[in-house]
Each structure stands twice: as C-alpha cells, then as structure tokens.
Design an enzyme around this catalytic site. Structure first.
Site, PDB file in Angstrom:
ATOM      1  N   GLY A  51      -8.029  -3.376   0.293  1.00 39.78           N
ATOM      2  CA  GLY A  51      -7.583  -4.684  -0.189  1.00 39.78           C
ATOM      3  C   GLY A  51      -6.883  -5.514   0.869  1.00 39.78           C
ATOM      4  N   GLY A  90       2.257   4.828   1.796  1.00 39.50           N
ATOM      5  CA  GLY A  90       2.535   5.255   3.161  1.00 39.50           C
ATOM      6  C   GLY A  90       3.958   5.002   3.549  1.00 39.50           C
ATOM      7  N   ILE A 120       5.338   2.975   5.679  1.00 42.51           N
ATOM      8  CA  ILE A 120       5.852   1.615   5.850  1.00 42.51           C
ATOM      9  C   ILE A 120       6.244   0.983   4.514  1.00 42.51           C
ATOM     10  CG2 ILE A 120       5.224  -0.716   6.626  1.00 42.51           C
ATOM     11  CD1 ILE A 120       3.965   0.664   9.098  1.00 42.51           C
ATOM     12  N   GLU A 152      -2.959  -3.876  -5.586  1.00 41.31           N
ATOM     13  CA  GLU A 152      -4.099  -3.035  -5.986  1.00 41.31           C
ATOM     14  C   GLU A 152      -3.605  -1.658  -6.419  1.00 41.31           C
ATOM     15  OE1 GLU A 152      -5.663  -3.688  -2.277  1.00 41.31           O
ATOM     16  OE2 GLU A 152      -5.057  -1.805  -1.391  1.00 41.31           O
ATOM     17  N   GLY A 201       0.834  -1.188   0.000  1.00 42.86           N
ATOM     18  CA  GLY A 201       0.000   0.000   0.000  1.00 42.86           C
ATOM     19  C   GLY A 201       0.871   1.241   0.000  1.00 42.86           C
TER      20      GLY A 201
HETATM   21  N1  COA Z   1      -5.190   4.866  18.788  1.00 41.77           N
HETATM   22  C1  COA Z   1      -5.472   6.156  18.494  1.00 41.77           C
HETATM   23  N2  COA Z   1      -5.035   6.780  17.364  1.00 41.77           N
HETATM   24  C2  COA Z   1      -4.273   6.068  16.538  1.00 41.77           C
HETATM   25  C3  COA Z   1      -3.949   4.734  16.778  1.00 41.77           C
HETATM   26  C4  COA Z   1      -4.431   4.134  17.957  1.00 41.77           C
HETATM   27  N3  COA Z   1      -4.137   2.877  18.243  1.00 41.77           N
HETATM   28  N4  COA Z   1      -3.190   4.279  15.775  1.00 41.77           N
HETATM   29  C5  COA Z   1      -3.038   5.295  14.927  1.00 41.77           C
HETATM   30  N5  COA Z   1      -3.678   6.372  15.394  1.00 41.77           N
HETATM   31  C6  COA Z   1      -3.757   7.675  14.730  1.00 41.77           C
HETATM   32  C7  COA Z   1      -2.361   8.170  14.368  1.00 41.77           C
HETATM   33  O1  COA Z   1      -1.784   8.902  15.429  1.00 41.77           O
HETATM   34  C8  COA Z   1      -2.671   9.046  13.184  1.00 41.77           C
HETATM   35  O2  COA Z   1      -3.208  10.273  13.657  1.00 41.77           O
HETATM   36  P1  COA Z   1      -2.818  11.664  12.940  1.00 41.77           P
HETATM   37  O3  COA Z   1      -3.403  11.545  11.567  1.00 41.77           O
HETATM   38  O4  COA Z   1      -3.485  12.652  13.807  1.00 41.77           O
HETATM   39  O5  COA Z   1      -1.318  11.692  12.956  1.00 41.77           O
HETATM   40  C9  COA Z   1      -3.826   8.311  12.483  1.00 41.77           C
HETATM   41  O6  COA Z   1      -4.419   7.496  13.493  1.00 41.77           O
HETATM   42  C10 COA Z   1      -3.380   7.427  11.325  1.00 41.77           C
HETATM   43  O7  COA Z   1      -2.406   6.512  11.789  1.00 41.77           O
HETATM   44  P2  COA Z   1      -1.147   6.128  10.879  1.00 41.77           P
HETATM   45  O8  COA Z   1      -0.452   5.007  11.502  1.00 41.77           O
HETATM   46  O9  COA Z   1      -0.360   7.351  10.562  1.00 41.77           O
HETATM   47  O10 COA Z   1      -1.899   5.667   9.577  1.00 41.77           O
HETATM   48  P3  COA Z   1      -1.336   5.358   8.130  1.00 41.77           P
HETATM   49  O11 COA Z   1      -1.513   6.528   7.260  1.00 41.77           O
HETATM   50  O12 COA Z   1       0.028   4.746   8.174  1.00 41.77           O
HETATM   51  O13 COA Z   1      -2.391   4.247   7.673  1.00 41.77           O
HETATM   52  C11 COA Z   1      -3.989   2.549   8.208  1.00 41.77           C
HETATM   53  C12 COA Z   1      -2.570   3.076   8.433  1.00 41.77           C
HETATM   54  C13 COA Z   1      -4.138   1.245   8.937  1.00 41.77           C
HETATM   55  C14 COA Z   1      -5.011   3.558   8.695  1.00 41.77           C
HETATM   56  C15 COA Z   1      -4.164   2.329   6.662  1.00 41.77           C
HETATM   57  O14 COA Z   1      -3.234   1.377   6.239  1.00 41.77           O
HETATM   58  C16 COA Z   1      -5.560   1.872   6.329  1.00 41.77           C
HETATM   59  O15 COA Z   1      -6.461   2.679   6.201  1.00 41.77           O
HETATM   60  N6  COA Z   1      -5.751   0.558   6.133  1.00 41.77           N
HETATM   61  C17 COA Z   1      -7.062   0.057   5.771  1.00 41.77           C
HETATM   62  C18 COA Z   1      -7.033  -1.349   5.251  1.00 41.77           C
HETATM   63  C19 COA Z   1      -5.897  -1.629   4.333  1.00 41.77           C
HETATM   64  O16 COA Z   1      -4.791  -1.828   4.761  1.00 41.77           O
HETATM   65  N7  COA Z   1      -6.131  -1.716   3.051  1.00 41.77           N
HETATM   66  C20 COA Z   1      -5.112  -1.995   2.065  1.00 41.77           C
HETATM   67  C21 COA Z   1      -4.713  -0.764   1.340  1.00 41.77           C
HETATM   68  S1  COA Z   1      -6.190  -0.061   0.535  1.00 41.77           S
END
Ligand code: COA
Length: 437
Positions: free
Chosen positions: A342, A223, A225, A244, A221
């Site tokens: 995905g 981001g 990571i 995807e 994806g």
């Molecule tokens: N409790 C409270 N807040 C949390 C948290 C927790 N356990 N974990 C993360 N957060 C907050 C972070 O601080 C961040 O806040 P900010 O925007 O104010 O900085 C926000 O949530 C997003 O966290 P972050 O780790 O930066 O998200 P990311 O951009 O790396 O995305 C997912 C991670 C999981 C949200 C993202 O991969 C996703 O939407 N996945 C959905 C399913 C998927 O993986 N699909 C495949 C790709 S479509």
C-alpha cells in the site's frame, strides 16, 4: 434456521474438499494471519496428482509447500506481495511475482485478468443469520470470493468476528471444513534486540512524531519504525486510524484515548483497516469491536478515499532512497524482496489530503552500518517503488528531509543532511560530479 442445514450439508474433510482443485486451475489463498493452513496442507499433499495449478496471493505467514522444488510443475506461485516464506523461491525462479498496488489487486479479479477457480479461505463461524466474517483479513479476499467459481472455507471458532464490509453468507460457499486451531501469528518483525538498533528506531520515531499534529489520521505498516512512532504519540490528541493494516502497538493508544477517531472526516469514530498482522492480543482486540471497521483494500487503499481524511499521515519504510528522492522499497538490486503493497496508495492519498503528510522513514544505514541507505543512485536492478515527485518527507535517525516542491539541488542537500555522517562526503562528491550541487 434454513442456513444451518445448508451449512451441515457442505461439511467435508480437508482432503475431500480439495479434490475439486483441477490441473490448470487458479487457486487464490487468503493471506496474512488468515492463511488457511489445513486446506493448504491438504492441497499440497495431493500435488503429485495435479499439474500447472496457479497459486495467487499476497504475503502469507507459515509454510508455503507449493513453492518447494518437488512441487515444480505441479504448482506455480504468483506473489502479489512477496513474503519471507516464498522470497527464495521467487529469487530462484521457482515462483513468480507481480508488481501491483494493493488497491488494484481486486481489479485483477473483477476484470478477470487473474481468474479465481478456487478460493481457499479462513472464516469465523456463522452468526445467527448465517454470515461468516473474513476475520483477521478482508483485503482482496472478499473480491476474490465474489469472483470465485468454488469457495472452500476453513471455519474456525478462534477466528475473530470483525465488523464492517467483511462478511460472506454460507450459501455462497461450496465446501466447509471445520477446524479448531490457533490463528497463525506474525512474528513481530519490529521487535529489536540490539540496543543500538533500538536507539535508531527511537530517534526515527521521535522525528516522525514531530510531523504528526493533533487530529491527524494515521496509516502505519508493521515493523520497528511504526512501533517506535507509536511510543512517541502518548501526548497527542484526537488521532484517528485509516490504514491497510495495523498491529498491537495501536491498542495502547486506543486504551489511553489518544486514538479516538473523533476528528476523522471519513468514518468518524471508527478505525478503518483491511487486515491485521500480529498475535492473539490484536485478534482479541478486533473481535466484535465496534471501534474497528474492516473494508476490502480496493476501498481502504484507494488514494481518493484516503485523501478524504483530513491531516492524513502515511508512514512507510524503504530499503534505499537516492539523493534525488527516488524510493526503492521492494527490491535489493534485482533481488525482489517484497512488493508495492500500500505504499504508493497511501503516499498519494496523504499528499492529496488537506494538511496531509506522506512520510518515508528508514534507518540511514544497513548491514551493521556498512552500507548507506541514502545512495547517489539506486543500485543496478533496483526498482522505483515511490517516485521522486510523490515523496514529501524522508526521515532517518539524523532528521527530516522535506522534499516536496524542492529543486534537485535543495533535495540533494536535504537528503545528504539525513545520511549517516560517514557517507555524506561521498554523496556530496557524487552530487558535485553530476552538477546537482
Ligand atoms: N542494501 C542491502 N540490504 C539491505 C538494504 C540495502 N540498502 N536495506 C535493507 N537491507 C536488508 C536489511 O539488512 C535486512 O536484512 P536481514 O533481513 O538480513 O536483516 C533486510 O534487507 C530488510 O531490511 P529492513 O530494513 O529490516 O526491512 P523492514 O522489515 O523494516 O521492511 C521494507 C522495510 C521496505 C522492506 C518494507 O517496509 C516493505 O516491504 N515495503 C514494501 C512497500 C510498502 O511499504 N508497503 C506498505 C506496507 S504493505
């Protein structure tokens, strides 16, 4: 040459074209960077004349005027994956959200569970045969167009012409609006300015790279990571891509010959994707590039298709993981944050792939280290995105937890081992109290 006069006969201004939208209609919008801004603006401008128009799409970039308070009663959005531009509206009950696997969104259209009265799409100009490409995203837009009663296309010379199963003939389109504007770019969510945070992502990238063998096929994806992982793959050989979506980070590996797709067992020699999220660099890379094949998400994300790739490695992220391995990726407690996308499609596909590895990767903490993301139990209201039987590897900056086939006791120990040290004792105490360990 006949198609050229057909094309001309369909030309309209955006304001004229959106007149076909009627109260009560379901309008599908081309998502991601393909978002047809000119058509959306024209539609929202006439919102006052319309009632109860349903707006359906996955994540889009830019303004989503139809979710504003003033537009209540005129438009109602249903997010099939919540993007940042509609997250507050969903949270305030001003818009809806549907939990759905990306590979099944097309089924909503094909089975008429979600009707498509009007599709607003953004296309490349027609080629010499009159075919326009869906450009930066074919995902569920091709199926939506197959089912749409009316298609309004914004045609733009800046839209890349991509190859694969991603074309539509202009005879299928009812109204054409020509624009010449930049394609919307996705701000790089992975760009990290805090060096401490960067270190965390680099460590995670390093651990994931350890799991990736030569000749693997990758899904990543966007981001921090996935981008961090890409930096650790320069010494690998013969990698392939079946994903995807992808963003700029992959280009360097293609140019270095690390990603050559030569050992893929499906679509050998080709990168397979259904959309890109990024900037002009990636748009130029996919333009007319025979190394990249775009297919709709109901194909690319079908776990049975994914599994045909040998050594498929799926890398997805999460918000929280509990100590038994339940993964929450789409909500923070009851607050709906994103969607399934995905994640489960690829986790399941990779687990069925010969030599495949499904990976969930996340920083061990959130909120500047205040909160552990490895938790005793998911916080109330949080939903399980990937269930604990589907999870194989969980990676944080503290290492790799290997969960597949492990007992609850073993899983708990593996996961506590990759939690931040300052939360480990608390996690252990809970695990003891419920007799997991
Ligand atoms: N409790 C409270 N807040 C949390 C948290 C927790 N356990 N974990 C993360 N957060 C907050 C972070 O601080 C961040 O806040 P900010 O925007 O104010 O900085 C926000 O949530 C997003 O966290 P972050 O780790 O930066 O998200 P990311 O951009 O790396 O995305 C997912 C991670 C999981 C949200 C993202 O991969 C996703 O939407 N996945 C959905 C399913 C998927 O993986 N699909 C495949 C790709 S479509």
């Amino acid at each position: 040459m006949e198609w050229k006069s057909i094309y001309r006969s369909k030309l309209k201004t955006a304001d004229e074209a959106v007149q076909v939208i009627k109260s009560g209609d379901h309008v599908y919008i081309h998502p991601g960077c393909a978002v047809p801004e000119t058509l959306i603006k024209a539609m929202v401008a006439r919102g006052g004349e319309l009632t109860d128009v349903h707006i359906d799409h996955i994540l889009t970039i830019g303004e989503a005027g139809y979710v504003s308070e003033e537009m209540q009663g005129h438009f109602r959005h249903n997010a099939l994956f919540i993007g940042s531009n509609v997250r507050n509206a969903v949270g305030q009950g001003l818009a809806d959200a549907t939990h759905i696997y990306l590979h099944q969104v097309a089924k909503l259209f094909y089975d008429k569970i979600l009707p498509v009265d009007v599709a607003l799409v953004h296309l490349s100009p027609p080629d010499e045969h009159g075919f326009c490409s869906f450009g930066v995203g074919v995902e569920m837009t091709k199926p939506a167009c197959e089912m749409a009663k009316i298609i309004i296309a914004q045609v733009n010379p800046n839209m890349p012409r991509v190859l694969g199963d991603c074309f539509i003939h202009i005879s299928k389109i009812q109204h054409i609006v020509e624009v010449d504007s930049p394609i919307k770019e996705m701000p790089q969510v992975g760009e990290v300015t805090d060096p401490g945070e960067q270190e965390v992502y680099d460590k995670i990238g390093g651990y994931i790279a350890e799991l990736i063998e030569d000749e693997s096929t990758l899904q990543m994806g966007i981001g921090a990571i996935p981008d961090a992982v890409l930096n650790y793959l320069e010494n690998k050989r013969d990698l392939g891509i079946h994903t995807e979506m992808f963003s700029d980070g992959v280009i360097k590996l293609v140019e270095m010959g690390v990603v050559n797709n030569e050992k893929k067992t499906l679509h050998k020699g080709k990168m397979v994707a259904s959309f890109v999220l990024g900037n002009r660099t990636i748009f130029d890379f996919i333009d007319n590039n025979p190394i990249v094949e775009f297919h709709p998400s109901h194909y690319v994300n079908d776990p049975f298709i994914i599994a045909q790739n040998r050594k498929m490695v799926a890398i997805n992220s999460a918000l929280q993981v509990d100590i038994t391995g339940q993964v929450c990726a789409d909500s923070i407690g009851p607050r709906l944050f994103s969607g399934f996308g995905g994640q489960v499609d690829f986790i399941r596909g990779a687990s069925r792939s010969p030599g495949g590895k499904p990976v969930i990767a996340l920083p061990a903490t959130a909120k500047g280290g205040e909160l552990s993301r490895i938790v005793p139990y998911l916080i109330p209201g949080a939903g399980v995105t990937t269930n604990r039987a589907d999870v194989h590897y969980v990676v944080t900056e503290f290492g790799i937890a290997s969960l597949f086939g492990k007992t609850v006791r073993q899983r708990v120990n593996e996961l506590i081992h990759i939690a931040h040290p300052k939360f480990r004792e608390e996690l252990r105490a809970y695990a003891r109290s419920v007799k997991y360990i």
